[in-house]
Design an enzyme around this catalytic site. Structure first.
Site, PDB file in Angstrom:
ATOM      1  N   ASP A   1      -8.826  24.793 -25.707  1.00 39.90           N
ATOM      2  CA  ASP A   1     -10.007  25.632 -25.489  1.00 39.90           C
ATOM      3  C   ASP A   1      -9.826  26.973 -26.193  1.00 39.90           C
ATOM      4  OD1 ASP A   1     -12.554  26.118 -24.544  1.00 39.90           O
ATOM      5  OD2 ASP A   1     -11.877  26.941 -22.639  1.00 39.90           O
TER       6      ASP A   1
ATOM      7  N   ASP B   1       0.844  -1.206   0.000  1.00 44.53           N
ATOM      8  CA  ASP B   1       0.000   0.000   0.000  1.00 44.53           C
ATOM      9  C   ASP B   1       0.877   1.253   0.000  1.00 44.53           C
ATOM     10  OD1 ASP B   1      -2.352   1.412  -0.124  1.00 44.53           O
ATOM     11  OD2 ASP B   1      -2.705   1.385   2.034  1.00 44.53           O
TER      12      ASP B   1
END
Length: 635
Positions: free
Chosen positions: A427, A124
């Site tokens: 954009d 982990d």
């Protein structure tokens, strides 16, 4: 090992919860010090017995390493297990030097190598399981998912104990763990790669072909280290021991750790990230452009240059210079997505320098919990955005048609520079082009109408702005985002995109310069997306019939459905615009040959809306696709 009873301790404060199954407290021993340890304060991890795995205490009791919190003892009652460990007074800092980053990576790799030598898999590894003590020493924590590999092999054989359970955090989990539910030492190597990627400003969640995307700003030597970790086939993935010999960290491990590192890889930027928990948020040397919020002064009349859902642009002063200040609204100041996009834009525009890109000046990155003042400071553009100019100053374009070429050339030059820096805008709209111009009346001696205003090309300059949705070319392969009405078919369909998608948007800007309309006044975003992306409909707005032929050719080539049929790059567009300029506007006296009201839109259904007095306007909220963050880019 001494055992301890919970009655011997008093709670000082809560450190946090590891997950829903456990929590950690800071506690003090009521009567004296812990025997042989000379400390009276510990961290106590309290775990529900239903979820407790004996591996955690077995492993902690077995290992002794400077980079792992010291285990003292554990106790239990009917419902809980209490693990007593070294309390780490963590170092809260948000910016690191390059050498500190490399040292952290070296410490983490060396720690994991030590564990693997003792047949321990952590399973982990992620930034939230790494803390720094008050002296800046890295500590690897949370062994709740760890196991001891009893096979004593070379690390490639699968650990029997983990064969039938997914353990760890999905974002950092190796492909074989997700697919087979099984872990190996090589699985830890993958998680290490994801963790290092995030430390240097990447996002492990952004994946292409199964592998997290490495940002362009990461140095070559760091890229090589990460790539050795992020190999899908575990058999080809490096061992921890091999990574210790990598040139990035080899001179910093073991006896050489305190010596000057002969290899000093230069990061191209300061890396910013808000993804880490507060106890381990990456911090780097303060860049020259970072300023304090109190260094800014706002206009007395609180002039607003643009107001959007997430941010507002105001006119202000920095060092007695007129500037535009784009502020994240306080209601969204702690929103992770909003802040990530803000940092992303700062990272990009702080490295762009071009006359046709709005000049970035400074940024304020405020982490104070009491007040959030994230803002970007840039040059003030007095002429507003191109959408407003087209709508409000239509007559100027009709009388001075050569200005169309000047504005389009400026945009193309800015975009060419951006692409050559590896940045795709994603954009490019009329809202994201700002203008500076002076309404200096130059009376035409041949004109009987003194109200007509004539401009030289030098009287106006256009600059591209708002790089919040931008990405480097390696990241853009399958990312969607931008204003739907300007979005290329391949972007709408989720196909790989590149700089040709910006060229498509540029074609719509050229169309807009002649139609005097915005694409979003014709159809709704949903309708436009459906019609443009559909191969049979292949919709494009109607080109006014009297647009000069060369402009028509440029428009149709730019917005061609097939990216391969579009201009190869903006340098080709610049050449075409220069040719157009020579053909139609050889001198000012010829400017009137295609001027006046002859150039108007033939689409009678289009309504031109006045954008108001704001210098930096925003488009409709619903026309923005992807992150949902921008109306016109960041605003």
């Amino acid at each position: 090992m001494n055992s301890h009873k919970k009655e011997e301790w008093e709670e000082i404060s809560s450190i946090g919860s590891c997950n829903s199954k456990s929590r950690v407290l800071k506690c003090r021993k009521k009567n004296g010090l812990i025997e042989n340890e000379k400390v009276d304060i510990v961290a106590v991890k309290i775990i529900n017995k239903k979820f407790f795995k004996r591996n955690e205490t077995d492993i902690l009791e077995k290992i002794r390493l400077f980079n792992i919190p010291r285990y003292y003892s554990h106790a239990e009652d009917d419902n809980y297990i209490y693990i007593y460990m070294e309390y780490i007074e963590d170092k809260k800092q948000l910016r690191f030097k390059e050498s500190e980053i490399i040292s952290m990576i070296a410490d983490l790799t060396e720690t994991l190598s030590f564990l693997h030598k003792h047949q321990i898999l952590h399973r982990d590894i992620k930034p939230s399981n790494i803390i720094l003590d008050k002296n800046g020493v890295l500590k690897l924590i949370d062994f709740g998912s760890s196991i001891i590999d009893q096979q004593q092999d070379d690390g490639d054989n699968i650990c029997k104990e983990s064969s039938f359970a997914i353990t760890g955090t999905h974002t950092y989990m190796a492909p074989e763990v997700k697919k087979l539910h099984r872990s190996t030492k090589k699985s830890d190597v993958w998680s290490l790669g994801c963790t290092v990627l995030e430390i240097v400003g990447g996002n492990p969640k952004k994946i292409f072909d199964g592998i997290p995307i490495i940002p362009n700003h990461v140095s070559e030597i760091m890229v090589d280290f990460i790539k050795r970790c992020l190999i899908i086939d575990p058999n080809k993935r490096s061992h921890m021991e091999e990574l210790l010999t990598h040139r990035l960290i080899s001179s910093m491990v073991g006896q050489n750790k305190n010596r000057e590192n002969n290899i000093e890889p230069k990061f191209n930027n300061d890396y910013l990230s808000s993804k880490f928990p507060e106890r381990f948020a990456p911090r780097f040397e303060k860049p020259k452009w970072e300023i304090e919020f109190n260094e800014l002064k706002f206009n007395k009349d609180d002039t607003v240059g643009g107001d959007g859902f997430f941010s507002v642009v105001k006119k202000g002063y920095y060092n007695e210079t007129e500037v535009a200040i784009k502020l994240i609204k306080k209601a969204h100041g702690e929103n992770v997505t909003v802040c990530d996009t803000f940092y992303h834009e700062v990272l990009i525009i702080s490295n762009l320098r071009h006359p046709n890109i709005v000049q970035f000046i400074a940024a304020c990155i405020k982490f104070d919990n009491k007040e959030v003042n994230h803002c970007i400071v840039s040059e003030w553009m007095s002429g507003g955005n191109l959408s407003q100019f087209i709508s409000n100053e239509r007559k100027i374009l009709e009388i001075n048609p050569h200005l169309r070429v000047k504005i389009l050339l400026d945009i193309a030059k800015g975009m060419l520079y951006s692409h050559r820096q590896g940045i795709i805008h994603r954009d490019l709209t009329s809202n994201n082009v700002l203008l500076n111009f002076r309404k200096k009346k130059l009376l035409n001696n041949n004109s009987s109408n003194n109200d007509e205003q004539f401009y030289d090309s030098d009287e106006i300059i256009a600059k591209v702005c708002d790089f919040g949705l931008s990405s480097n070319q390696s990241e853009s392969k399958k990312l969607r985002g931008g204003s739907i009405h300007y979005m290329a078919p391949e972007n709408l369909n989720g196909s790989p995109i590149n700089e040709k998608s910006d060229i498509y948007s540029f074609g719509l800007l050229v169309w807009q310069m002649f139609s005097y309309a915005s694409p979003n006044t014709i159809y709704s975003p949903k309708e436009m997306a459906s019609m443009v992306s559909d191969e049979k409909l292949n919709y494009r707005p109607q080109i006014p019939f009297n647009v000069p032929l060369k402009f028509k050719e440029l428009i149709t080539q730019c917005w061609d459905r097939n990216p391969l049929n579009r201009p190869k790059d903006f340098s080709e567009i610049i050449d075409k615009l220069k040719d157009i300029n020579q053909i139609y506007f050889q001198d000012n006296s010829n400017a009137s040959t295609i001027s006046s009201t002859a150039i108007t839109t033939t689409i009678s259904t289009i309504s031109i809306s006045n954008s108001g007095n704001s210098s930096y306007s925003t488009s409709d909220d619903s026309s923005t696709y992807g992150s949902g963050f921008y109306n016109s880019g960041f605003l």
